[in-house]
Write an enzyme that holds these catalytic residues in place. Structure first.
Site, short mmCIF file in Angstrom:
data_model
loop_
_atom_site.label_atom_id
_atom_site.label_comp_id
_atom_site.label_asym_id
_atom_site.label_seq_id
_atom_site.Cartn_x
_atom_site.Cartn_y
_atom_site.Cartn_z
CE1 TYR A 73 14.13 17.98 31.19
CE2 TYR A 73 12.28 19.51 31.12
CZ TYR A 73 13.62 19.24 30.92
OH TYR A 73 14.46 20.22 30.46
CG ASP A 99 26.94 8.18 31.90
OD1 ASP A 99 26.27 9.14 32.36
OD2 ASP A 99 26.44 7.09 31.57
N GLY A 146 13.06 28.29 28.24
CA GLY A 146 11.87 27.55 27.82
C GLY A 146 12.24 26.69 26.63
CB THR A 194 18.42 21.12 21.21
OG1 THR A 194 17.48 20.62 22.17
CG2 THR A 194 18.83 22.53 21.58
CG PHE A 252 14.54 18.91 25.05
CD1 PHE A 252 15.17 18.80 26.28
CD2 PHE A 252 13.14 19.00 25.02
CE1 PHE A 252 14.43 18.76 27.46
CE2 PHE A 252 12.40 18.96 26.19
CZ PHE A 252 13.04 18.83 27.41
N GLY A 256 27.80 17.61 28.72
CA GLY A 256 26.81 17.50 27.65
C GLY A 256 27.20 18.38 26.47
CG ASN A 306 24.36 21.66 28.55
OD1 ASN A 306 23.31 22.27 28.35
ND2 ASN A 306 24.81 20.72 27.72
NE ARG A 310 25.14 9.89 27.85
CZ ARG A 310 23.87 9.54 27.81
NH1 ARG A 310 23.49 8.36 28.25
NH2 ARG A 310 22.96 10.33 27.31
NE ARG A 311 25.41 12.82 21.64
CZ ARG A 311 24.57 13.65 21.02
NH1 ARG A 311 23.73 13.18 20.12
NH2 ARG A 311 24.57 14.95 21.27
C1 8X3 Z 1 13.00 22.51 28.23
C2 8X3 Z 1 11.78 23.33 28.30
O1 8X3 Z 1 9.24 23.29 28.25
O2 8X3 Z 1 10.44 22.12 26.49
O3 8X3 Z 1 13.51 22.32 29.49
O4 8X3 Z 1 10.38 21.20 28.72
S1 8X3 Z 1 10.41 22.42 27.93
#
Ligand code: 8X3
Length: 256
Positions: free
Chosen positions: A156, A63, A187, A191, A193, A12, A90, A37-38
């Site tokens: 998740y 992948d 936490g 990113t 994310f 990653g 990661n 992957r990218r």
């Molecule tokens: C990332 C932390 O709390 O944004 O794993 O899911 S949270």
């Protein structure tokens, strides 16, 4: 401990914590094996890593969800890249934020296949070599979500709880070898994310970080390098880190 010339394998690595970790090890003169992957984004990280001082960089288009591709990538590494010193597991993602009983099966599959099975596949392919060489460190990326689930994030959070258990189980199974195992559990980190979680909905993603100062990917990279840099007899089992504006998965100090 010096990372000069050490082979660090990061999955990653094309963005976020993976890319920041690549640049941090690069600045210490490590040799970087970068997987993602990218391919386009990965090439950018690879050239930035060389600018930051990496001894060399080898990129793999991979992948982690595809076990055969993972095993094949490791089996066909050029000889100078075979002796991986540090594996940073990661690669991971979240998809969706909704009640479990109306969740999307394809989101669950993607999270579990990447965060749990992908981590296992890469570990299975890399760790036997570490045991034979009598040297190695596996660093897994977990989350505060793994110890305290939050509403609408059960799958998740469950995938990160699995990471925590797998991390601790692997450490038990490696007892008697010099291979170390560490779980890094951040936490909220700013990113892509949340952008990935909300499939490109930038407005919704921005709200996640509104009114708080989140961790930066570089903060997590710092923790990874710290754990990796302890003397060989010291195993850091777990590092939990949050922004000062976060106490746990559920509790934030948000300025609104
Ligand atoms: C990332 C932390 O709390 O944004 O794993 O899911 S949270």
């Amino acid at each position: 401990m010096s990372f000069k010339g050490k082979i660090v394998f990061i999955t990653g690595a094309s963005g976020g914590i993976g890319a920041a970790t690549a640049l941090a090890f690069a600045a210490q003169g490590a040799k970087l094996l970068l997987a993602a992957r990218r391919a386009g984004k990965l090439a950018e990280v690879a050239s930035a890593a060389l600018e930051h001082g990496a001894a060399s960089v080898h990129s793999i288009d991979m992948d982690v969800r595809d076990y055969r591709a993972v095993q094949n990538a490791i089996d066909s590494l050029p000889p100078p890249w075979e002796a991986i010193d540090i594996l940073v597991n990661n690669a991971g993602l979240s998809r969706g934020l909704e009640k479990l009983y109306v969740g999307k099966i394809e989101d669950w599959d993607e999270m579990i296949d990447t965060n749990v099975k992908g981590l296992l596949y890469v570990t299975r392919a890399v760790v036997p070599g570490m045991v034979v060489r009598g040297h190695g460190h596996v660093i897994n990326l977990g989350s505060t979500a793994g110890s305290l689930p939050y509403p609408n994030g059960a799958v998740y959070c469950g995938s990160k709880a699995a990471e925590h258990s797998i991390n601790d189980g692997l450490r038990q199974d490696l007892l008697g070898t010099p291979v170390r195992v560490t779980s890094i559990e951040p936490g909220m980190v700013e990113t892509d994310f949340s952008l990935v979680r909300f499939r490109g909905d930038a407005e919704r993603a921005a709200k996640v970080y509104k009114g708080v100062t989140p961790l930066r990917p570089e903060d997590v990279a710092d923790a990874i390098l710290w754990a990796a840099g302890r003397p060989p007899h010291v195993n850091i089992a777990q590092v939990v880190l949050t922004t000062i504006d976060q106490a746990n998965s559920l509790l934030f100090n948000r300025q609104t």
